[in-house]
Write a protein that holds these residues in place. Structure first.
Motif, PDB file in Angstrom:
ATOM      1  N   GLN A   1      17.506  11.658  69.046  1.00 59.51           N
ATOM      2  CA  GLN A   1      17.344  10.396  68.469  1.00 59.51           C
ATOM      3  C   GLN A   1      15.867  10.134  68.425  1.00 59.51           C
ATOM      4  O   GLN A   1      15.525   9.674  67.217  1.00 59.51           O
ATOM      5  N   ALA A   2      14.876  10.734  69.335  1.00 53.89           N
ATOM      6  CA  ALA A   2      13.511  10.391  69.260  1.00 53.89           C
ATOM      7  C   ALA A   2      13.127  11.110  67.876  1.00 53.89           C
ATOM      8  O   ALA A   2      12.223  10.761  67.017  1.00 53.89           O
ATOM      9  N   VAL A   3      13.561  12.268  67.651  1.00 51.73           N
ATOM     10  CA  VAL A   3      13.282  13.415  66.550  1.00 51.73           C
ATOM     11  C   VAL A   3      13.478  12.398  65.267  1.00 51.73           C
ATOM     12  O   VAL A   3      12.863  12.465  64.234  1.00 51.73           O
ATOM     13  N   LEU A   4      14.840  11.911  65.286  1.00 49.01           N
ATOM     14  CA  LEU A   4      15.113  11.147  63.896  1.00 49.01           C
ATOM     15  C   LEU A   4      14.256   9.921  63.724  1.00 49.01           C
ATOM     16  O   LEU A   4      13.646   9.599  62.363  1.00 49.01           O
ATOM     17  N   PHE A   5      13.859   9.298  64.856  1.00 44.88           N
ATOM     18  CA  PHE A   5      13.096   8.262  64.586  1.00 44.88           C
ATOM     19  C   PHE A   5      11.560   8.728  64.149  1.00 44.88           C
ATOM     20  O   PHE A   5      11.037   8.013  63.126  1.00 44.88           O
ATOM     21  N   LEU A   6      11.130   9.661  64.929  1.00 40.14           N
ATOM     22  CA  LEU A   6       9.791  10.332  64.407  1.00 40.14           C
ATOM     23  C   LEU A   6       9.668  10.881  62.935  1.00 40.14           C
ATOM     24  O   LEU A   6       8.625  10.525  62.288  1.00 40.14           O
ATOM     25  N   LEU A   7      10.727  11.212  62.592  1.00 42.71           N
ATOM     26  CA  LEU A   7      10.970  11.753  61.142  1.00 42.71           C
ATOM     27  C   LEU A   7      10.758  10.795  60.120  1.00 42.71           C
ATOM     28  O   LEU A   7      10.068  10.638  59.060  1.00 42.71           O
ATOM     29  N   GLY A   8      11.678   9.905  60.530  1.00 42.61           N
ATOM     30  CA  GLY A   8      11.709   8.608  59.514  1.00 42.61           C
ATOM     31  C   GLY A   8      10.345   8.043  59.549  1.00 42.61           C
ATOM     32  O   GLY A   8       9.861   7.476  58.256  1.00 42.61           O
ATOM     33  N   LYS A   9       9.641   7.886  60.430  1.00 40.37           N
ATOM     34  CA  LYS A   9       8.354   7.140  60.592  1.00 40.37           C
ATOM     35  C   LYS A   9       7.433   7.886  59.802  1.00 40.37           C
ATOM     36  O   LYS A   9       6.465   7.427  59.014  1.00 40.37           O
ATOM     37  N   LEU A  10       7.465   9.234  59.976  1.00 32.58           N
ATOM     38  CA  LEU A  10       6.295  10.367  59.286  1.00 32.58           C
ATOM     39  C   LEU A  10       6.836  10.400  57.775  1.00 32.58           C
ATOM     40  O   LEU A  10       5.789  10.124  57.003  1.00 32.58           O
ATOM     41  N   LEU A  11       7.971  10.075  57.564  1.00 32.10           N
ATOM     42  CA  LEU A  11       8.228  10.100  56.088  1.00 32.10           C
ATOM     43  C   LEU A  11       7.988   8.736  55.369  1.00 32.10           C
ATOM     44  O   LEU A  11       7.616   8.541  54.199  1.00 32.10           O
ATOM     45  N   GLN A  12       7.885   7.649  56.196  1.00 29.09           N
ATOM     46  CA  GLN A  12       7.470   6.430  55.742  1.00 29.09           C
ATOM     47  C   GLN A  12       5.641   6.775  55.262  1.00 29.09           C
ATOM     48  O   GLN A  12       5.440   6.084  54.521  1.00 29.09           O
ATOM     49  N   ALA A  13       5.266   7.338  56.113  1.00 30.29           N
ATOM     50  CA  ALA A  13       3.646   7.353  56.123  1.00 30.29           C
ATOM     51  C   ALA A  13       3.101   8.540  55.252  1.00 30.29           C
ATOM     52  O   ALA A  13       2.196   8.424  54.411  1.00 30.29           O
ATOM     53  N   ALA A  14       4.099   9.496  55.153  1.00 31.53           N
ATOM     54  CA  ALA A  14       3.465  10.805  54.358  1.00 31.53           C
ATOM     55  C   ALA A  14       4.738  11.111  53.473  1.00 31.53           C
ATOM     56  O   ALA A  14       5.742  12.458  53.832  1.00 31.53           O
ATOM     57  N   PRO A  15       5.261  10.402  52.570  1.00 31.09           N
ATOM     58  CA  PRO A  15       6.729  10.828  52.001  1.00 31.09           C
ATOM     59  C   PRO A  15       6.807  12.155  51.128  1.00 31.09           C
ATOM     60  O   PRO A  15       7.593  12.526  50.799  1.00 31.09           O
ATOM     61  N   ASP A  16       5.440  12.633  50.816  1.00 30.90           N
ATOM     62  CA  ASP A  16       5.101  13.933  50.097  1.00 30.90           C
ATOM     63  C   ASP A  16       5.297  15.338  50.987  1.00 30.90           C
ATOM     64  O   ASP A  16       5.380  16.291  50.500  1.00 30.90           O
ATOM     65  N   ILE A  17       5.423  15.002  52.310  1.00 29.90           N
ATOM     66  CA  ILE A  17       5.263  16.375  53.273  1.00 29.90           C
ATOM     67  C   ILE A  17       6.961  17.109  53.013  1.00 29.90           C
ATOM     68  O   ILE A  17       8.071  16.310  52.923  1.00 29.90           O
ATOM     69  N   GLU A  18       6.687  18.322  53.009  1.00 27.25           N
ATOM     70  CA  GLU A  18       7.865  19.279  52.785  1.00 27.25           C
ATOM     71  C   GLU A  18       8.285  19.809  54.013  1.00 27.25           C
ATOM     72  O   GLU A  18       7.758  20.381  54.763  1.00 27.25           O
ATOM     73  N   VAL A  19       9.713  19.120  54.454  1.00 27.63           N
ATOM     74  CA  VAL A  19      10.266  19.160  55.844  1.00 27.63           C
ATOM     75  C   VAL A  19      11.238  20.229  55.949  1.00 27.63           C
ATOM     76  O   VAL A  19      12.022  20.201  55.045  1.00 27.63           O
ATOM     77  N   HIS A  20      11.015  21.287  56.781  1.00 26.56           N
ATOM     78  CA  HIS A  20      12.169  22.297  57.038  1.00 26.56           C
ATOM     79  C   HIS A  20      12.765  22.041  58.327  1.00 26.56           C
ATOM     80  O   HIS A  20      11.975  21.622  59.327  1.00 26.56           O
ATOM     81  N   VAL A  21      13.986  22.210  58.381  1.00 23.98           N
ATOM     82  CA  VAL A  21      14.781  21.857  59.719  1.00 23.98           C
ATOM     83  C   VAL A  21      15.622  22.878  59.971  1.00 23.98           C
ATOM     84  O   VAL A  21      16.335  23.595  59.400  1.00 23.98           O
ATOM     85  N   CYS A  22      15.417  23.334  61.346  1.00 24.04           N
ATOM     86  CA  CYS A  22      16.287  24.430  61.894  1.00 24.04           C
ATOM     87  C   CYS A  22      16.957  23.971  63.007  1.00 24.04           C
ATOM     88  O   CYS A  22      16.532  23.320  63.997  1.00 24.04           O
ATOM     89  N   ASP A  23      18.307  23.658  62.856  1.00 29.39           N
ATOM     90  CA  ASP A  23      19.328  23.038  63.739  1.00 29.39           C
ATOM     91  C   ASP A  23      20.120  24.036  64.329  1.00 29.39           C
ATOM     92  O   ASP A  23      21.337  24.320  63.761  1.00 29.39           O
ATOM     93  N   PHE A  24      19.690  24.751  65.168  1.00 28.59           N
ATOM     94  CA  PHE A  24      20.678  25.996  65.893  1.00 28.59           C
ATOM     95  C   PHE A  24      21.758  25.546  66.078  1.00 28.59           C
ATOM     96  O   PHE A  24      22.985  26.463  65.863  1.00 28.59           O
ATOM     97  N   LYS A  25      22.047  24.178  67.099  1.00 26.96           N
ATOM     98  CA  LYS A  25      23.283  23.971  67.383  1.00 26.96           C
ATOM     99  C   LYS A  25      24.388  23.270  66.557  1.00 26.96           C
ATOM    100  O   LYS A  25      25.251  23.016  66.598  1.00 26.96           O
ATOM    101  N   ASN A  26      23.853  23.235  65.101  1.00 23.55           N
ATOM    102  CA  ASN A  26      24.646  22.693  64.262  1.00 23.55           C
ATOM    103  C   ASN A  26      25.077  21.362  64.690  1.00 23.55           C
ATOM    104  O   ASN A  26      26.325  20.957  64.513  1.00 23.55           O
ATOM    105  N   SER A  27      24.226  20.590  65.211  1.00 25.79           N
ATOM    106  CA  SER A  27      24.664  19.317  65.822  1.00 25.79           C
ATOM    107  C   SER A  27      25.005  18.389  64.936  1.00 25.79           C
ATOM    108  O   SER A  27      24.406  18.164  63.828  1.00 25.79           O
ATOM    109  N   GLU A  28      25.719  17.161  65.307  1.00 22.90           N
ATOM    110  CA  GLU A  28      26.026  15.960  64.488  1.00 22.90           C
ATOM    111  C   GLU A  28      24.936  15.423  64.119  1.00 22.90           C
ATOM    112  O   GLU A  28      24.824  14.768  63.086  1.00 22.90           O
TER     113      GLU A  28
END
Ligand SMILES: Nc1ncnc2c1ncn2[C@@H]1O[C@H](COP(=O)(O)OP(=O)(O)OP(=O)(O)O)[C@@H](O)[C@H]1O
Ligand SMILES: [Mg+2]
Length: 258
Positions: free
Chosen positions: A47-74
Motif C-alpha cells: 500500500q505504501a509503495v503504491l502511495f509513494l509511486l503515485g506521489k513520485l509520478l505527480q512530482a516527476a511524471p517523466d521518470i521511467e519506472v520498472h517494476v519487478c513483482d516477483f509474487k505476481n501480487s494483486e
C-alpha cells in the motif's frame, strides 16, 4: 539544492492520526533515489509503495519506472502488459535489463533519463534464484546481488534509483555493505528489536506498536520521524492514474528517440 524537485515520502503520524492533518515529509527526488521499505507481512508495504509511486509520478511524471513483482501480487496486477513490468521468473531479466540501462547511462552520459526500479518481495525472489542455482549450477542470485549493489552504490549520480520492498532487511541481501546506500528507510508496522537495530542503527525508536501503514522514516538529511501512510480510498482510480502516467512517459521517450 534549494529548488530540487521533491516528493512526498509519508505524512507525520501524530497530526494525521489526531486531527486528520496530512503534513507531508518531502524529500529531494534526485538526492533520495534509493528507498528501503520494510515490515512484516501485512504491515502495509505494498500500500505504501503504491502511495509513494503515485506521489513520485505527480512530482516527476517523466521518470521511467520498472517494476519487478516477483509474487505476481494483486497489488501490481494493474501493471500487467506495461512494457517495464515483470513478474515471477521474469524478474531476473527485469533487474538485469534495468542494470544494463544503468550501465549505459554510466558510460554514455548522454541518456539523461531519470529511472526507478521497484522490487517487491526482493528476498523471496533471491531465495528462489538461490534454489535454482543449486539445482542448475547457475549463479543468477549472484548476478542480481551484484547488479543491485552496484546500482545502490553508483546510481545516485546518474539518477538511477531503486526501491527495495522486503519483510526482512538483513545485510546478506545486499553485497558489500550496499544496504548503507539507501537514502530513505521506511520501517512499517511492529518490527522486531533485531530488525529495528538493522535498519535504524543507533536511533531511538519509540516502542509503541505501529498499526499497518504506520512506522518510521529515516532519511538522509533529517532525524527519524514517525509516519503514517493513507489507505488509498479509490485504489482503482489511483492505479489507473499511475499506469496512464507511466505509459505517457514511455511514449514520450520513444518518440524522443526517433
Ligand atoms: N496505510 C494503511 N492504513 C490502514 N490500513 C492499511 C494501510 N496499509 C495497509 N493496510 C491494511 O493492511 C493490509 C495489508 O497491507 P499490504 O498488503 O500493503 O501489506 P504488505 O506489507 O505488503 O503485506 P505482504 O508482506 O503480505 O505483501 C491491507 O489490506 C489493509 O487492510
Ligand atoms: Mg505486499
Amino acid at each position: 539544492m534549494g529548488n530540487e524537485k521533491k516528493s512526498v515520502f509519508g505524512y507525520l503520524k501524530e497530526p494525521y492520526q489526531k486531527y486528520g492533518l496530512a503534513v507531508p515529509v518531502k524529500l529531494g527526488i534526485a538526492s533520495h533515489p534509493h528507498a528501503l521499505i520494510t515490515g512484516s507481512s501485512g504491515s502495509g508495504k505494498s500500500q505504501a509503495v503504491l502511495f509513494l509511486l503515485g506521489k513520485l509520478l505527480q512530482a516527476a511524471p517523466d521518470i521511467e519506472v520498472h517494476v519487478c513483482d516477483f509474487k505476481n501480487s494483486e497489488d501490481f496486477s494493474f501493471l500487467k502488459g506495461y512494457a517495464h513490468y515483470y513478474s515471477g521468473e521474469d524478474c531476473y531479466a527485469g533487474v538485469l535489463n534495468y542494470y544494463s540501462l544503468f550501465c549505459g547511462a554510466r558510460q554514455g552520459g548522454t541518456d539523461k533519463k531519470r529511472r526507478l526500479l521497484i522490487c517487491d518481495e526482493y528476498p523471496a525472489f533471491l531465495n528462489y534464484l538461490q534454489m535454482k542455482d543449486k539445482a542448475g549450477k547457475t549463479k543468477k542470485a549472484h548476478d542480481i546481488l551484484g547488479a543491485v549493489a552496484e546500482i545502490l552504490m553508483l546510481g545516485r549520480g546518474i539518477e538511477s534509483g531503486i526501491w527495495i520492498v522486503t519483510q526482512r532487511a538483513d545485510s546478506s541481501l545486499f553485497s558489500n555493505g550496499a544496504r548503507d546506500n539507501f537514502m530513505a528507510v521506511i520501517g512499517l508496522g511492529k518490527m522486531s528489536k533485531e530488525q529495528k537495530g538493522m535498519v535504524f542503527p543507533g536511533e531511538e525508536i519509540p516502542d509503541g506498536v505501529f498499526q499497518a501503514g504506520e512506522g518510521m522514516l529515516l532519511a538522509d538529511g533529517m532525524e527519524a520521524v514517525t509516519v503514517k501512510y493513507p489507505l488509498i480510498q479509490d485504489a482503482q482510480e489511483w492505479k489507473r492514474h499511475i499506469r496512464r502516467i507511466l505509459e505517457t512517459a514511455d511514449r514520450r521517450h520513444m518518440s524522443g528517440r526517433e
